[in-house]
Scaffold this motif. Structure first.
Motif, mmCIF file in Angstrom:
data_model
loop_
_atom_site.group_PDB
_atom_site.id
_atom_site.type_symbol
_atom_site.label_atom_id
_atom_site.label_comp_id
_atom_site.label_asym_id
_atom_site.label_seq_id
_atom_site.Cartn_x
_atom_site.Cartn_y
_atom_site.Cartn_z
ATOM 1 N N TRP A 1 0.834 -1.194 0.000
ATOM 2 C CA TRP A 1 0.000 0.000 0.000
ATOM 3 C C TRP A 1 0.873 1.249 0.000
ATOM 4 C CZ3 TRP A 1 -1.012 4.128 3.471
ATOM 5 C CH2 TRP A 1 -2.155 4.891 3.140
ATOM 6 N N SER A 2 0.493 2.206 -0.818
ATOM 7 C CA SER A 2 1.143 3.514 -0.782
ATOM 8 C C SER A 2 0.061 4.577 -0.729
ATOM 9 C CB SER A 2 2.030 3.724 -2.016
ATOM 10 O OG SER A 2 1.252 3.667 -3.208
ATOM 11 N N ASP A 3 0.324 5.623 -0.002
ATOM 12 C CA ASP A 3 -0.664 6.672 0.208
ATOM 13 C C ASP A 3 -0.691 7.602 -0.991
ATOM 14 O OD1 ASP A 3 -2.414 8.559 1.069
ATOM 15 O OD2 ASP A 3 -1.393 8.980 2.959
ATOM 16 N N GLU A 4 -1.714 7.438 -1.818
ATOM 17 C CA GLU A 4 -1.899 8.306 -2.974
ATOM 18 C C GLU A 4 -3.126 9.198 -2.809
ATOM 19 O OE1 GLU A 4 -1.922 5.806 -6.410
ATOM 20 O OE2 GLU A 4 0.024 4.909 -5.948
ATOM 21 N N GLY A 5 -3.594 9.311 -1.572
ATOM 22 C CA GLY A 5 -4.728 10.173 -1.292
ATOM 23 C C GLY A 5 -6.005 9.390 -1.039
ATOM 24 N N ARG A 6 -6.975 10.081 -0.454
ATOM 25 C CA ARG A 6 -8.222 9.425 -0.068
ATOM 26 C C ARG A 6 -8.986 8.866 -1.253
ATOM 27 N NH1 ARG A 6 -13.118 12.768 2.577
ATOM 28 N NH2 ARG A 6 -13.122 13.516 0.424
ATOM 29 N N GLU A 7 -9.089 9.609 -2.343
ATOM 30 C CA GLU A 7 -9.883 9.130 -3.477
ATOM 31 C C GLU A 7 -9.246 7.898 -4.113
ATOM 32 O OE1 GLU A 7 -12.967 10.156 -4.202
ATOM 33 O OE2 GLU A 7 -12.684 11.370 -2.394
ATOM 34 N N ALA A 8 -7.916 7.877 -4.177
ATOM 35 C CA ALA A 8 -7.241 6.688 -4.702
ATOM 36 C C ALA A 8 -7.476 5.486 -3.789
ATOM 37 C CB ALA A 8 -5.752 6.956 -4.863
ATOM 38 N N GLU A 9 -7.483 5.743 -2.490
ATOM 39 C CA GLU A 9 -7.756 4.647 -1.553
ATOM 40 C C GLU A 9 -9.192 4.156 -1.709
ATOM 41 O OE1 GLU A 9 -7.725 1.838 1.570
ATOM 42 O OE2 GLU A 9 -6.237 2.602 0.147
ATOM 43 N N ASP B 1 -10.869 4.216 -4.499
ATOM 44 C CA ASP B 1 -10.837 3.417 -5.729
ATOM 45 C C ASP B 1 -10.358 1.990 -5.434
ATOM 46 O OD1 ASP B 1 -11.658 5.600 -7.227
ATOM 47 O OD2 ASP B 1 -9.633 6.102 -7.930
ATOM 48 N N ARG B 2 -9.315 1.878 -4.625
ATOM 49 C CA ARG B 2 -8.771 0.561 -4.283
ATOM 50 C C ARG B 2 -9.791 -0.265 -3.514
ATOM 51 N NH1 ARG B 2 -6.579 -2.410 -0.377
ATOM 52 N NH2 ARG B 2 -7.145 -0.833 1.188
ATOM 53 N N ARG C 1 -5.906 5.395 5.983
ATOM 54 C CA ARG C 1 -4.846 4.388 5.983
ATOM 55 C C ARG C 1 -5.422 3.017 6.348
ATOM 56 N NH1 ARG C 1 -2.508 6.307 9.839
ATOM 57 N NH2 ARG C 1 -2.793 4.779 11.495
#
Length: 292
Positions: A163-171, A173-174, A209
Motif C-alpha cells: 500500500w502507498s498513500d496516494e490520497g483518499r480518493e485513490a484509496e 478506488d482501491r 490508511r
C-alpha cells in the motif's frame, strides 16, 4: 435509539461500540472481519435486525475509532475473541446472540467453543471451520481441510500489493475494486454504494490508511475441533453461492463440524453485504434467533 460508548477493555486498549434498538430486547452482537470497522455492518442491515434485537456492533482494536496499537502491543488473533466478550461485559450483557463474518466468524467459533455460556445462538457468515475434520462429500468421499478450495487468486493478488498513500480518493478506488472482487459477481455490482459505505468508514476512522495488524497477528491456537463437535450452542451457517474467499463447500464443512448446525443459502451472496441481500440475510438471522 443509538447508544455510542468507548469501552476500556484491556490495559491501553479502548474499543468503540454502538448499540441500537430497544435496551430490553435480546442482545445481538455483530463481529466483523479482519481489519474491518463495525461500520462494515451496513446501517440498513443493522436497522432490520434492531427491529427485534438490541444490536451491538463495535470496532476491533486496530480498526475504526478503537485503539491502534499493534506495533506497541502485539497480540494473537485469539485476543480479538476476548475483546468481543469484553464488549459484552462493558455493556452489561450476560448472554447474546452472536453473528460473525469472515474472521468474525472464526472469533464466533472461539466463543462457541470456549464460552458457550455467553451465547444464546451463533450465526456464521463467510468463514471457515476451526476444525481439522475432513469434509465429507454427498457421495461419502472425504477431502482434507487443507485441500478445500482457497481464496480467489485475484483477491490474493490484490492483498499482496504493497500500500502507498496516494490520497483518499485513490484509496476509495482501491477499496471499491476490492469490494467488486469480494462481491462474487452474481449480483450486479453497485460501485457507488460501496464507495459511500467506505466514505463513512474513513470519516468514522479519521484517516484513510488501511490497517494490517490482523494479517500480522499470530494465527496459532485457533483450532477447536473437539469443542465444536460437541457444542450445544444453536448455530446457523450462511451459505453464499458466490463466495470467493471461503468458496463452497466451506459452509457445508462448517455445518458438518459444528454439532447441530444448519445451513441457509442466501442467493447471489458473495463475501460482501450489498443491499440486495440485507432483507434475506436479516430474515435468516431473525428466524434463527427467534427460537432461542
Amino acid at each position: 435509539m443509538d447508544h455510542l460508548i468507548d469501552l476500556d477493555t484491556a490495559p491501553g486498549i479502548r474499543l468503540w461500540a454502538e448499540d441500537r434498538g430497544a435496551p430490553d430486547a435480546p442482545p445481538l452482537l455483530l463481529i466483523m472481519g479482519a481489519q474491518a470497522s463495525g461500520l462494515g455492518w451496513p446501517d440498513e442491515l443493522v436497522a432490520l435486525l434492531a427491529a427485534q434485537h438490541r444490536v451491538i456492533r463495535y470496532d476491533h482494536r486496530d480498526t475504526g475509532r478503537s485503539t491502534w496499537a499493534y506495533d506497541d502491543q502485539p497480540y494473537p488473533l485469539t485476543t480479538l475473541a476476548d475483546d468481543a466478550l469484553a464488549v459484552l461485559d462493558g455493556l452489561g450483557v450476560a448472554r447474546a446472540h452472536v453473528v460473525g463474518m469472515s474472521l468474525g466468524g472464526m472469533l464466533t467459533q472461539l466463543l462457541i467453543a470456549d464460552h458457550p455460556d455467553r451465547l444464546l445462538s451463533a450465526t456464521l457468515i463467510g468463514t471457515s471451520a476451526l476444525s481439522d475434520t475432513p469434509y465429507i462429500h454427498p457421495d461419502g468421499t472425504r477431502t482434507p481441510v487443507e485441500e478445500l478450495p482457497g481464496i480467489d487468486p485475484r483477491i490474493m493478488e490484490l492483498w499482496s500489493q504493497p500500500w502507498s498513500d496516494e490520497g483518499r480518493e485513490a484509496e476509495l478506488d482501491r477499496r471499491v475494486a476490492h469490494w467488486r472482487l469480494l462481491s462474487g459477481g452474481h449480483i450486479p455490482f453497485d460501485a457507488d454504494y460501496f464507495r459511500t459505505l467506505d466514505r463513512k468508514v474513513i470519516a468514522h476512522t479519521g484517516h484513510h490508511r488501511p490497517g494490517d495488524a490482523h494479517g500480522r497477528a499470530d494465527y496459532s491456537g485457533m483450532l477447536r475441533t473437539e469443542q465444536l463437535a460437541r457444542t450445544t450452542v444453536p448455530t446457523l451457517v450462511v451459505s453464499a453461492p458466490a463466495e470467493p474467499v471461503f468458496p463452497l463447500p466451506h459452509a457445508q464443512h462448517l455445518a458438518q463440524t459444528i454439532h447441530g448446525a444448519h445451513v441457509v443459502e442466501i442467493p447471489g451472496m458473495g463475501h460482501a453485504l450489498p443491499p440486495e441481500i440485507h432483507k434475506p440475510l436479516a430474515t435468516a438471522i431473525l428466524d434463527h434467533t427467534a427460537h432461542r
